[in-house]
Each structure stands twice: as structure tokens, then as C-alpha cells.
Design an enzyme around this catalytic site. Structure first.
Site, PDB file in Angstrom:
ATOM      1  N   ASP A 188      -1.571  19.552  64.007  1.00 20.96           N
ATOM      2  CA  ASP A 188      -2.701  19.258  63.133  1.00 20.96           C
ATOM      3  C   ASP A 188      -3.963  19.827  63.766  1.00 20.96           C
ATOM      4  O   ASP A 188      -3.908  20.474  64.817  1.00 20.96           O
ATOM      5  CB  ASP A 188      -2.820  17.750  62.870  1.00 20.96           C
ATOM      6  CG  ASP A 188      -3.293  17.467  61.448  1.00 20.96           C
ATOM      7  OD1 ASP A 188      -4.439  17.827  61.127  1.00 20.96           O
ATOM      8  OD2 ASP A 188      -2.510  16.919  60.655  1.00 20.96           O
TER       9      ASP A 188
ATOM     10  N   HIS B  99      -4.965  22.145  58.115  1.00 19.50           N
ATOM     11  CA  HIS B  99      -4.676  21.294  59.276  1.00 19.50           C
ATOM     12  C   HIS B  99      -4.241  22.139  60.480  1.00 19.50           C
ATOM     13  O   HIS B  99      -3.286  21.796  61.177  1.00 19.50           O
ATOM     14  CB  HIS B  99      -3.606  20.260  58.930  1.00 19.50           C
ATOM     15  CG  HIS B  99      -4.076  19.185  57.990  1.00 19.50           C
ATOM     16  ND1 HIS B  99      -4.954  18.202  58.381  1.00 19.50           N
ATOM     17  CD2 HIS B  99      -3.808  18.965  56.677  1.00 19.50           C
ATOM     18  CE1 HIS B  99      -5.197  17.397  57.352  1.00 19.50           C
ATOM     19  NE2 HIS B  99      -4.530  17.846  56.302  1.00 19.50           N
TER      20      HIS B  99
ATOM     21  N   GLU C 289      -3.954  19.483  51.626  1.00 15.44           N
ATOM     22  CA  GLU C 289      -5.375  19.408  51.988  1.00 15.44           C
ATOM     23  C   GLU C 289      -5.889  20.698  52.626  1.00 15.44           C
ATOM     24  O   GLU C 289      -6.593  20.673  53.636  1.00 15.44           O
ATOM     25  CB  GLU C 289      -5.609  18.219  52.928  1.00 15.44           C
ATOM     26  CG  GLU C 289      -5.255  16.877  52.290  1.00 15.44           C
ATOM     27  CD  GLU C 289      -5.468  15.707  53.230  1.00 15.44           C
ATOM     28  OE1 GLU C 289      -5.832  14.608  52.751  1.00 15.44           O
ATOM     29  OE2 GLU C 289      -5.261  15.866  54.457  1.00 15.44           O
TER      30      GLU C 289
END
Length: 545
Positions: free
Chosen positions: A175, A246, A319
């Protein structure tokens, strides 16, 4: 009967209790070797039972054997006076799950690592248990990227999963805040990307910082050990390598992976706060070749074998902010060259590349439900996290689905209202709320519902700084989730929560013996609170979507 998860059927029989003692033998038929090893190493050690090798005709024995009558993960446990205990499984996993039930029948001391009452008489009421799981995928996600969980902690969670008959560990390995797996051809991923200089304490709006460096990673041998340890417990480990969002930690180590025509990627560091970073991967051939190299080593460390779901590799896909792509000449050129309509389709192209790359190697891609946007290859599967809608769309399009909606089974969400709840995040999701979660959405046809592989509880660790905090958020709700995933429960409103609470009274004693720092039913203990640490509570009921 105080078993968790609840079995399908229990029938009491006549006669005295079936004893287990120093003279009890263990006979294991072909294909049951893993359960045999586990019983001797775990149950034998906890209760001081030698469980010497025996024969199938021994009267005081535990017998393990395969039988094609139960489902592959199903089992039949018979405790009969004068005949000992017999566990018949439809497959090796079924025998192992039957052994987990035997452990519960022997009381909380069976969950310790050494005998505390060596002279205690052990016995099981005579009974026959017929059992099999509702879902094939019964998963737990551990986010080891935000806060690193050392290898011993992962092995411990595999034991906790096995005790609850869960069979998929989803390891979130990369991440913005850290890279947790050794990749030999790219050493900077562990030299640079595996640690950050400080860490936000609490929600990203919190003014508090933990100023000490944080980091860690698993060597390739650590990963091999984790995978092998899981396999002994009939658990598959699904790795997640997050792309194209990420990814700030990877870009900090290898700046050429980022959008260098928009920002100075050489100035980036591993992110020290929470949220969704705008620093995403550049859609270049350099990036594709880099992650192909990463995945080549990942595939070797997580081999596709006969274990359920071992063919899956999770690529994230969620995302991904598009601001840098919007400004990037390189990204605009790629969009034009591919004939795409914009940045959304560019993300779909990125995921599609790795879907084809994995499929060519006999593997299957799984990603968060954003990967549906722009279309998805037929063999890819979806983790539905933004509610039910993504899972419904995926199932109707013929894709396999794992249901893990954040409003119901994100275990970092708070467990109660009030100021005592540590670092309160999201909606209130009580033990009863989790128990009434239904993984199969309304409105699906039988064929569409057949694409629901199962369900998964997700433990994200932005505000879980250590093992005790992970335990607190995960338990006891994981016990309720395990019953949802395993047992054939009625509709949510018809479930007997009072009976589950009654059985949990015994289960708390098992968790105590295992050393789990769970949230007590009465609320957090003083040392479990985090007064003054800002969270982000959301009021009201979560949307049913």
C-alpha cells in the site's frame, strides 16, 4: 451444545461419556495426515495426551478416515461409548474441520499450549455430529501494509482462523504506507518501501503522530513458511499486490514507476498518513514490466496447487485517483494510442493487462469491485466491498464474487457507540449486527447466487497499531462472522441471536485460553481504550446497498 460455528445436525446417543486419556490411541487413514499431525501437536500438547498410533479396531481411540458420503469439506463426528471417537470427512479438509469440533467438545483447556489440569478426566457426551459449510470461501483479510504484523502474528492468526473453520487468508501486502514482501530482483522495495519515518496516530484528521520509524517485511522464506503453515490447516493464502493506486511506497523506492512528467517522483517518501494518495502508477511499459517481475516471484511463493482458491492473486484495483493521469502527457498519449475514452478506461486497461498475464500462467485475478468499471475478463473475480451493488453486478455478469461489504464486515469499524470505544471508525457494527449479516444479496437468481463463492471479513489496520488492537477489533465479531460463513442460518431477522450469545459464553473461555485480547461484552477494558485519539464515527445505520 456450545459449538461455534453451529453444526448442521447434532444427535445425542445413549451411553456413558466417551473418555480420552493416556491410553487413547490415534489411527489415521490415508489422506488424513494433516489432521493427524495437528491433533498430536496441538490437542495432544494442550491436554497432555500422547495419542499413540493405534489400529482402527481399538476401542479407546480417535479414528480419522475419508468417506465420500459427506461433502468435500463436510464431516461426521461420532462419539460412541465403547468405540471412541470417529471422524469421517468427505475430504482431508473435512476431517480437519471435524478435529476442530472435537477440540471444542473437550473444553477450553484444549485451547492452551500445555496442560493445566494434567490429572483431569476428559470425556465427550455420546453424540453424532453431521456438518458441512455453507460457503466455500470463508475468508479473513489482514492488512499488514498499514501496520506490519510480524510473521509470528500471522501464524497465530492462521491458528485462530482454523479454530473458527475459516479457510482463506487474504494478505494485503502492499500500500502507500508500506511494502511487506521481499522481491529479490527489486531490493529497494524492502530497503526503502518497507518502512516509514513516522506514523499518523488515529484518523488522518488527528493531530497526533507516532514519531518513531515503522516497518518490516516478510522474507521469501517467511512467505513460504506462512503458506506451508496455512496449507497444514487447509487454509489458502491469497496475496494482494495493489495496482495502479495505493502504490506510493513502491514509487518512493523506484521513482520511474510514478507520473514523473507531473510531479518530482524522486522527492516522494513512503506515506506516513492515511487516506487515498494521489501518487499512482504511471501507465507505461516500464511499470508493466516491473510488476510482471514482481508477480513472477509472487507466483513462485504462492503456488497454485490442489488447495481451494490457491490459483487467485489479488491486484487491488480500488481507489485509484486520476488527477495525475489527467495532467500527464504520457497518460494522455497512452489513452489515445489505445483508443480509450479517458482515465476510467485506462484503469480498466491496466487491470486487464494483468488479468491476461495471470490467465496465461494458469492463475485467476481477483480485485476490488472498482475493477468492474470498463469491463472485466470472463475469468476474473470480484471482492465486493462498497456494499452489495458491485457483487450483484458482477454475479449478474457471470463473475465469481466474494462478498465483503464495508458496512457489515469491515472489522475496523467501531463495535459500539460512546466515547470509550477506541479510535471509533465508521458505522457501529455490533456482534449482533455481524451475526445478522447475509452474504447473498436479495434479487439474485439461483444461477447468479451460484457465483457467490463466499464471504470475507476485512481487518484494515490504519488505526490498529499493534496486535492487541487487531485482536480487539477482530474478536469476538470474527466468531459471529465464522458462523455466518459456515452454518446454514435462517434469514437475518429469524436468527437465534440469544442462542449464539449463550454459546459465546463458552467461546469466550476458549478465546481466553488462546490469549485473544477481545472486546468484552460489557465494553472495553481500561487499557483497551484510546482516550483523546481522534476517529471518524459515522452515525446512523449503514446504507443497505
Amino acid at each position: 451444545m456450545e459449538l461455534i460455528p453451529a453444526p448442521r445436525a447434532v444427535e445425542g446417543t445413549t451411553g456413558t461419556a466417551v473418555p480420552l486419556g493416556p491410553g487413547t490411541t490415534l489411527w489415521a487413514g490415508p489422506g488424513t495426515e494433516r489432521a493427524e499431525r495437528w491433533l498430536r501437536a496441538t490437542l495432544g500438547q494442550a491436554l497432555g495426551l500422547p495419542l499413540r498410533p493405534g489400529t482402527p479396531d481399538d476401542r479407546d481411540a480417535v479414528r480419522l478416515l475419508l468417506d465420500d458420503t459427506p461433502a468435500p469439506e463436510g464431516y461426521r463426528l461420532a462419539a460412541v461409548a465403547g468405540r471412541g471417537v470417529e471422524i469421517r470427512g468427505g475430504g482431508p479438509a473435512g476431517v480437519f474441520w471435524g478435529a476442530q469440533t472435537l477440540r471444542q467438545l473437550l473444553g477450553p483447556d484444549a485451547f492452551r499450549r500445555a496442560p493445566v489440569r494434567p490429572d483431569a478426566a476428559l470425556g465427550i457426551p455420546p453424540q453424532v455430529i453431521e456438518d458441512a459449510p455453507r460457503f466455500r470461501w470463508r475468508g479473513l483479510l489482514l492488512d499488514v501494509a498499514r501496520h506490519f504484523m510480524p510473521k509470528e502474528g500471522v501464524l497465530r492468526y492462521l491458528d485462530l482462523m482454523a479454530a473458527h473453520k475459516l479457510n482463506v487468508l487474504h494478505l494485503h501486502l502492499t500500500d502507500d504506507q508500506g511494502w511487506r514482501i521481499e522481491i529479490k530482483r527489486y531490493p529497494k522495495l524492502t530497503e526503502i518501501a518497507s518502512w516509514r519515518t513516522r506514523t499518523k496516530f488515529g484518523h488522518r484528521a488527528s493531530p497526533l503522530w507516532d514519531e518513531k520509524p515503522h516497518g518490516g517485511y516478510y522474507t521469501q522464506d517467511d512467505i513460504r513458511e506462512i503458506v506451508a503453515y496455512a496449507a497444514e490447516r487447509h487454509i489458502s493464502v491469497v496475496p494482494e499486490i495493489d495496482v495502479p493506486g495505493h502504490s506510493q511506497a513502491a514509487i518512493a523506492a523506484y521513482p520511474e514507476l510514478g507520473n514523473a512528467d507531473v510531479i518530482d517522483t524522486t522527492a516522494l517518501s513512503v506515506w506516513d498518513t492515511w487516506g487515498i494518495s494521489s501518487n499512482v502508477l504511471a501507465p507505461t511499459d516500464t511499470t508493466l514490466r516491473f510488476y510482471e517481475g514482481v508477480l513472477e516471484e509472487v507466483l513462485e511463493l504462492f503456488p497454485a496447487d490442489a488447495a481451494a482458491f490457491s490459483e487467485f492473486v489479488h491486484v487491488g484495483g480500488d481507489e485509484c485517483r486520476k488527477e495525475q493521469w489527467t495532467e500527464s502527457v504520457t497518460a494522455k498519449t497512452r489513452i489515445a494510442d489505445l483508443g480509450l475514452t479517458g482515465e476510467e478506461e485506462l484503469q480498466s486497461w491496466f487491470i486487464g493487462h494483468f488479468d491476461a498475464w495471470l490467465a496465461a500462467r494458469g492463475r485467476r485475478l481477483i480485485g476490488w469491485d472498482e475493477i468492474l468499471e470498463g469491463g472485466l475478463a470472463p475469468g476474473a473475480a470480484v471482492s465486493s466491498w462498497r456494499g452489495y451493488a458491485g457483487g450483484v453486478a458482477a454475479a449478474r455478469a457471470g463473475h465469481d464474487v466474494v462478498m465483503c461489504p464495508e458496512q457489515y464486515v469491515y472489522l475496523d469499524h467501531r463495535q459500539a457507540p460512546g466515547e470509550d470505544e477506541p479510535v471509533p471508525i465508521g458505522f457501529v457494527r455490533t456482534l449482533e449486527d455481524v451475526y445478522r449479516f447475509e452474504p447473498v444479496p436479495d434479487g439474485l437468481t439461483a444461477a447468479e447466487a451460484g457465483h457467490v463463492l463466499g464471504t470475507q471479513a476485512n481487518v484494515w489496520t490504519e488505526v490498529l497499531e499493534d496486535a492487541a488492537r487487531v485482536d480487539y477489533q477482530t474478536f469476538p465479531r470474527l466468531a459471529a462472522f465464522a458462523e455466518v460463513a459456515w452454518s446454514p442460518l435462517p434469514a437475518p431477522a429469524e436468527r437465534d441471536y440469544a442462542d449464539f450469545e449463550r454459546r459465546m459464553t463458552a467461546h469466550y473461555r476458549r478465546l481466553d485460553a488462546l490469549g485473544v485480547a477481545y472486546r468484552p461484552p460489557t465494553g472495553p477494558r481500561p487499557w483497551q481504550r484510546r482516550p483523546g485519539v481522534l476517529g471518524r464515527p459515522i452515525e446512523g445505520l449503514p446504507p443497505n446497498r
